[in-house]
Write an enzyme that holds these catalytic residues in place. Sequence first.
Site, PDB file in Angstrom:
ATOM      1  N   ALA A 273       2.861  -0.373   5.045  1.00 49.40           N
ATOM      2  CA  ALA A 273       2.331  -0.367   6.418  1.00 49.40           C
ATOM      3  C   ALA A 273       1.785  -1.724   6.853  1.00 49.40           C
ATOM      4  CB  ALA A 273       1.257   0.708   6.549  1.00 49.40           C
TER       5      ALA A 273
ATOM      6  N   ARG B 278      12.495   5.405  12.953  1.00 45.55           N
ATOM      7  CA  ARG B 278      11.271   6.197  12.822  1.00 45.55           C
ATOM      8  C   ARG B 278      10.322   5.932  14.010  1.00 45.55           C
ATOM      9  NH1 ARG B 278       9.016   5.397   6.990  1.00 45.55           N
ATOM     10  NH2 ARG B 278       7.757   7.199   7.647  1.00 45.55           N
TER      11      ARG B 278
ATOM     12  N   ARG C 108       5.176  11.066  -2.515  1.00 52.63           N
ATOM     13  CA  ARG C 108       4.846  10.805  -1.122  1.00 52.63           C
ATOM     14  C   ARG C 108       6.047  11.098  -0.222  1.00 52.63           C
ATOM     15  NH1 ARG C 108       4.799   4.656   1.265  1.00 52.63           N
ATOM     16  NH2 ARG C 108       3.915   5.217   3.268  1.00 52.63           N
TER      17      ARG C 108
ATOM     18  N   ASP D 267       1.262 -15.187   7.856  1.00 56.36           N
ATOM     19  CA  ASP D 267       0.774 -16.562   7.684  1.00 56.36           C
ATOM     20  C   ASP D 267       0.881 -17.013   6.228  1.00 56.36           C
ATOM     21  OD1 ASP D 267       0.200 -16.716  10.359  1.00 56.36           O
ATOM     22  OD2 ASP D 267      -1.972 -16.539  10.137  1.00 56.36           O
TER      23      ASP D 267
ATOM     24  N   HIS E 271       3.554  -3.806   9.525  1.00 56.41           N
ATOM     25  CA  HIS E 271       3.401  -3.575  10.964  1.00 56.41           C
ATOM     26  C   HIS E 271       2.045  -4.027  11.506  1.00 56.41           C
ATOM     27  CE1 HIS E 271       6.823  -1.183   9.850  1.00 56.41           C
ATOM     28  NE2 HIS E 271       6.080  -0.323   9.176  1.00 56.41           N
TER      29      HIS E 271
ATOM     30  N   GLU F  33      12.325  -9.178   2.708  1.00 57.35           N
ATOM     31  CA  GLU F  33      11.570  -7.993   3.144  1.00 57.35           C
ATOM     32  C   GLU F  33      12.424  -6.749   2.906  1.00 57.35           C
ATOM     33  OE1 GLU F  33      10.562  -8.228   7.311  1.00 57.35           O
ATOM     34  OE2 GLU F  33       9.970  -6.104   7.398  1.00 57.35           O
TER      35      GLU F  33
ATOM     36  N   ASN G 232       8.157  -5.272  -0.426  1.00 55.22           N
ATOM     37  CA  ASN G 232       7.956  -4.123   0.456  1.00 55.22           C
ATOM     38  C   ASN G 232       6.462  -4.053   0.745  1.00 55.22           C
ATOM     39  OD1 ASN G 232       7.737  -1.734   1.817  1.00 55.22           O
ATOM     40  ND2 ASN G 232       8.980  -0.541   0.372  1.00 55.22           N
TER      41      ASN G 232
ATOM     42  N   PRO H  90       0.787  -1.214   0.000  1.00 55.44           N
ATOM     43  CA  PRO H  90       0.000   0.000   0.000  1.00 55.44           C
ATOM     44  C   PRO H  90       0.827   1.276   0.000  1.00 55.44           C
ATOM     45  CG  PRO H  90      -0.078  -1.060   2.149  1.00 55.44           C
ATOM     46  CD  PRO H  90       0.549  -2.032   1.209  1.00 55.44           C
ATOM     47  N   ASN H  91       0.350   2.233  -0.770  1.00 53.82           N
ATOM     48  CA  ASN H  91       0.896   3.597  -0.874  1.00 53.82           C
ATOM     49  C   ASN H  91       2.223   3.678  -1.621  1.00 53.82           C
ATOM     50  OD1 ASN H  91      -1.258   4.848   0.640  1.00 53.82           O
ATOM     51  ND2 ASN H  91      -0.399   3.837   2.435  1.00 53.82           N
TER      52      ASN H  91
ATOM     53  N   TYR I  50      11.164   9.166   1.493  1.00 50.87           N
ATOM     54  CA  TYR I  50      11.205   8.102   0.482  1.00 50.87           C
ATOM     55  C   TYR I  50      11.913   8.509  -0.817  1.00 50.87           C
ATOM     56  CZ  TYR I  50       7.781   5.975   3.596  1.00 50.87           C
ATOM     57  OH  TYR I  50       7.156   5.442   4.689  1.00 50.87           O
TER      58      TYR I  50
ATOM     59  N   ARG J 178       6.562   1.564  13.810  1.00 50.47           N
ATOM     60  CA  ARG J 178       7.220   0.950  12.638  1.00 50.47           C
ATOM     61  C   ARG J 178       8.338  -0.022  13.031  1.00 50.47           C
ATOM     62  NH1 ARG J 178       5.172   4.138   8.364  1.00 50.47           N
ATOM     63  NH2 ARG J 178       4.774   6.245   9.113  1.00 50.47           N
TER      64      ARG J 178
ATOM     65  N   HIS K  27      12.552  -2.401   3.049  1.00 48.43           N
ATOM     66  CA  HIS K  27      11.996  -1.086   3.386  1.00 48.43           C
ATOM     67  C   HIS K  27      12.951  -0.020   2.893  1.00 48.43           C
ATOM     68  CE1 HIS K  27       8.898  -2.967   5.665  1.00 48.43           C
ATOM     69  NE2 HIS K  27       9.819  -3.714   6.263  1.00 48.43           N
ATOM     70  N   ILE K  28      12.397   0.963   2.209  1.00 53.07           N
ATOM     71  CA  ILE K  28      13.201   2.059   1.663  1.00 53.07           C
ATOM     72  C   ILE K  28      13.833   2.859   2.807  1.00 53.07           C
ATOM     73  CG2 ILE K  28      13.037   4.234   0.369  1.00 53.07           C
ATOM     74  CD1 ILE K  28      10.632   2.847  -1.169  1.00 53.07           C
ATOM     75  N   SER K  29      13.014   3.183   3.799  1.00 48.52           N
ATOM     76  CA  SER K  29      13.495   3.968   4.945  1.00 48.52           C
ATOM     77  C   SER K  29      14.020   3.020   6.031  1.00 48.52           C
ATOM     78  CB  SER K  29      12.341   4.808   5.507  1.00 48.52           C
ATOM     79  OG  SER K  29      11.305   3.962   6.001  1.00 48.52           O
TER      80      SER K  29
END
Length: 151
Positions: free
Chosen positions: A81, A111, A17, A91, A84, A102, A78, A9-10, A22, A115, A104-106
């Site tokens: 959200a 943060r 954004r 599952d 989290h 997995e 990625n 998402p996003n 990001y 997160r 994550h850009i940040s």
Amino acid sequence: MKILVLNGPNLNLLGQREPAVYGHTTLADVEQLCRDTGARLGVEVECRQSNHEGVLIDWIHEAGAAHRRGELAGAVFNAGAYTHTSVALHDAIKGTGLPVIEVHISNVHAREAFRHHSYLSPAAAGIVVGFGVDGYVLGLEGLVRKARAAG
Ligand code: DQA
């Protein structure tokens, strides 16, 4: 060898954004970077993005089946959200046995506290955090190394 790059998402909003967090790279740029990385590594890369948890789960199930058939090495994921919040994504990864890196850009650990916990990490084959969009490149390289080491 084939690898799926999944964005949650996003991440379709990349580039517009929160650029201070990001960066200015768009999702289309990221997906091109992933395909170029795949070409350099000699693997086919397919990129997908969804804002919907159930769609991501369906794609992991599909990818798990392709992995069992020997058609897919795994996924670079990625989950945004949902990382989290989503026991269901945890599952799905566990249930299919799909090797997932997995990304994550940040640096999520630098943060907000919400997160810092990931439902995906215990199910992941590897984690790349805080390298900006280069994290996708590192995730692909790591997954290819793991797949080649596993034979
Ligand atoms: C993110 C970090 C998440 O906490 C956030 O919800 C995102 C993007 C990252 O790539 O840094 O959507 O996964």
